[in-house]
Design an enzyme around this catalytic site. Structure first.
Site, PDB file in Angstrom:
ATOM      1  N   HIS A 291      50.451  -1.172  29.132  1.00  0.00           N
ATOM      2  CA  HIS A 291      49.555  -0.182  29.737  1.00  0.00           C
ATOM      3  C   HIS A 291      49.171  -0.555  31.158  1.00  0.00           C
ATOM      4  O   HIS A 291      49.363  -1.680  31.621  1.00  0.00           O
ATOM      5  CB  HIS A 291      48.309   0.012  28.872  1.00  0.00           C
ATOM      6  CG  HIS A 291      47.408  -1.199  28.779  1.00  0.00           C
ATOM      7  ND1 HIS A 291      46.485  -1.530  29.734  1.00  0.00           N
ATOM      8  CD2 HIS A 291      47.284  -2.150  27.811  1.00  0.00           C
ATOM      9  CE1 HIS A 291      45.825  -2.619  29.383  1.00  0.00           C
ATOM     10  NE2 HIS A 291      46.299  -3.024  28.223  1.00  0.00           N
ATOM     11  N   CYS A 310      47.276  -7.145  24.626  1.00  0.00           N
ATOM     12  CA  CYS A 310      48.240  -6.157  25.130  1.00  0.00           C
ATOM     13  C   CYS A 310      48.813  -6.625  26.462  1.00  0.00           C
ATOM     14  O   CYS A 310      48.332  -7.579  27.068  1.00  0.00           O
ATOM     15  CB  CYS A 310      47.568  -4.795  25.300  1.00  0.00           C
ATOM     16  SG  CYS A 310      47.289  -3.919  23.740  1.00  0.00           S
TER      17      CYS A 310
END
Length: 389
Positions: A291, A310
């Site tokens: 992301h 992440c």
């Protein structure tokens, strides 16, 4: 954490194949990973003269913390391990020269040099590679072997178009037909929130994503601030609270007594959202994805193990451009960027592709040089231990 699924070999089928083979060497070679990264490491190992197992490390038995001046039957093993001869008539005395040798060892390994031989010191004495490194180290043949082993954890077919993240290198590459077509910096999980090692298929992209706060982060990092501000901390951060399937005001929740598992907190799309403007989804058991980020200045740092697990991508729309090169319909990064603003927008990929989150502290670069990266999570040390090297 590693949840990679290495290709499985049927022992009976393998034995039958070897029995029928007219070229055992070629048959055996075919079981090695077919990847160029593996072959290059194998060639470098040969240049280094191959791997010779080191002499076994003298093991110091566990026991109560050993203090200077004490007598203990383990002192003899400690002397042998550190190469310190007895200077007193009693070989079991933990004397000053041995204390100084222990302090030097502790300092070298990043421990406080107290001279006390406790569990942490004994662990490092018995397994010198146990601690994760924060700096790149000089590579030894055992390191090459351990990294070659981790190539076995990957699928034999990476995909004609795939994304490859090397966690210790803090880099991401898009590879098409064996050639790298895009490379960018990434931020990976902190040591306490490690990015897992696994492979999965990217299926869709979300523009203007919500950030669904994991319960672990809510408990450890947010709940205290929410309680101190009677919920206004959430309002300031553009968060909303969901109880059941209903969005409620943060002030409606009794934060002093609430069960964090009974509420959901999510950050609305827009400025300041922790995921930035876009995320790339490859559904997996870890809820880990690629992301954007609102903290883009962190990409300038050399040490980038900074996320909750992440993978944050530098210049995500340029990444999207390269990613979507084979997507039917002509979707590209410019179009995605034009979708910024408003609610979540889901884009399901017709051309799905594989994503590999890998962990290599040694690899051969495009210039043919052997590269070394810090063993930030300690995976390489653990691999060597499992291999007995």
């Amino acid at each position: 954490m590693a949840t990679a699924k290495p290709p499985q070999v049927d022992p009976a089928a393998a034995l039958a194949e070897f029995a029928a083979s007219s070229d055992l060497s070629a048959t055996l070679e075919a079981y090695n990973p077919p990847h160029e990264g593996y072959r290059r490491l194998k060639a470098k190992l040969a240049e280094m003269g191959g791997y010779t197992p080191p002499p076994p490390v003298v093991q110091v038995p566990n026991g109560p913390t050993l203090k200077p001046g004490q007598k203990d039957g383990r002192v003899a093993a400690l002397r042998e391990r550190l190469g310190v001869g007895a200077t007193a008539s009693d070989g079991e005395l933990y004397d000053d020269p041995l204390v100084e040798a222990v302090k030097a060892f502790q300092k070298e390994k990043g421990l406080k040099p107290t001279g006390l031989v406790g569990p942490a010191t004994v662990s490092l004495l018995n397994d010198p590679g146990a601690a994760g490194e924060t700096k790149a180290v000089e590579l030894k043949p055992a390191d090459i072997v351990a990294n070659m082993e981790r190539w076995r954890w990957l699928p034999r077919e990476l995909g004609s178009l795939h994304v490859f993240v090397n966690i210790p290198d803090y880099q991401l590459a898009i590879v098409r037909d064996g050639k790298e077509v895009h490379r960018t910096r990434v931020i990976v999980g902190r040591v306490a929130n490690q990015t897992p090692v696994f492979s999965e298929t990217m299926t869709h992209i979300i523009v203007n994503p919500y950030w669904n706060v994991p319960v672990s982060i809510l408990k450890k990092e947010m709940l205290g601030k929410i309680q101190e501000t009677a919920g206004s901390y959430l309002d300031r951060g553009n968060y909303e609270v969901v109880v059941g399937k209903r969005v409620v005001s943060a002030s409606e929740v009794d934060w002093a007594n609430v069960n964090p598992n009974a509420v959901s907190v999510r950050q609305r799309p827009g400025g300041g959202n922790a995921l930035g403007n876009i995320k790339f989804m490859f559904p997996n058991q870890h809820s880990v994805y690629l992301h954007d980020t609102s903290s883009r200045g962190l990409f300038s740092q050399t040490y980038r193990a900074l996320s909750h697990g992440c993978v944050r991508v530098h210049e995500p729309f340029a990444f999207a451009d390269a990613l979507l090169a084979e997507e039917p319909g002509g979707l590209d990064g410019k179009q995605l960027k034009g979708m910024i603003g408003g609610g979540e927008k889901y884009l399901w990929l017709k051309r799905k592709l594989e994503v590999h989150l890998a962990y290599f502290t040694a690899f051969v670069g495009p210039d043919g040089k052997l590269e070394s990266r810090a063993d930030v999570y300690g995976h390489n040390a653990r691999t060597k231990k499992l291999l007995g090297i």
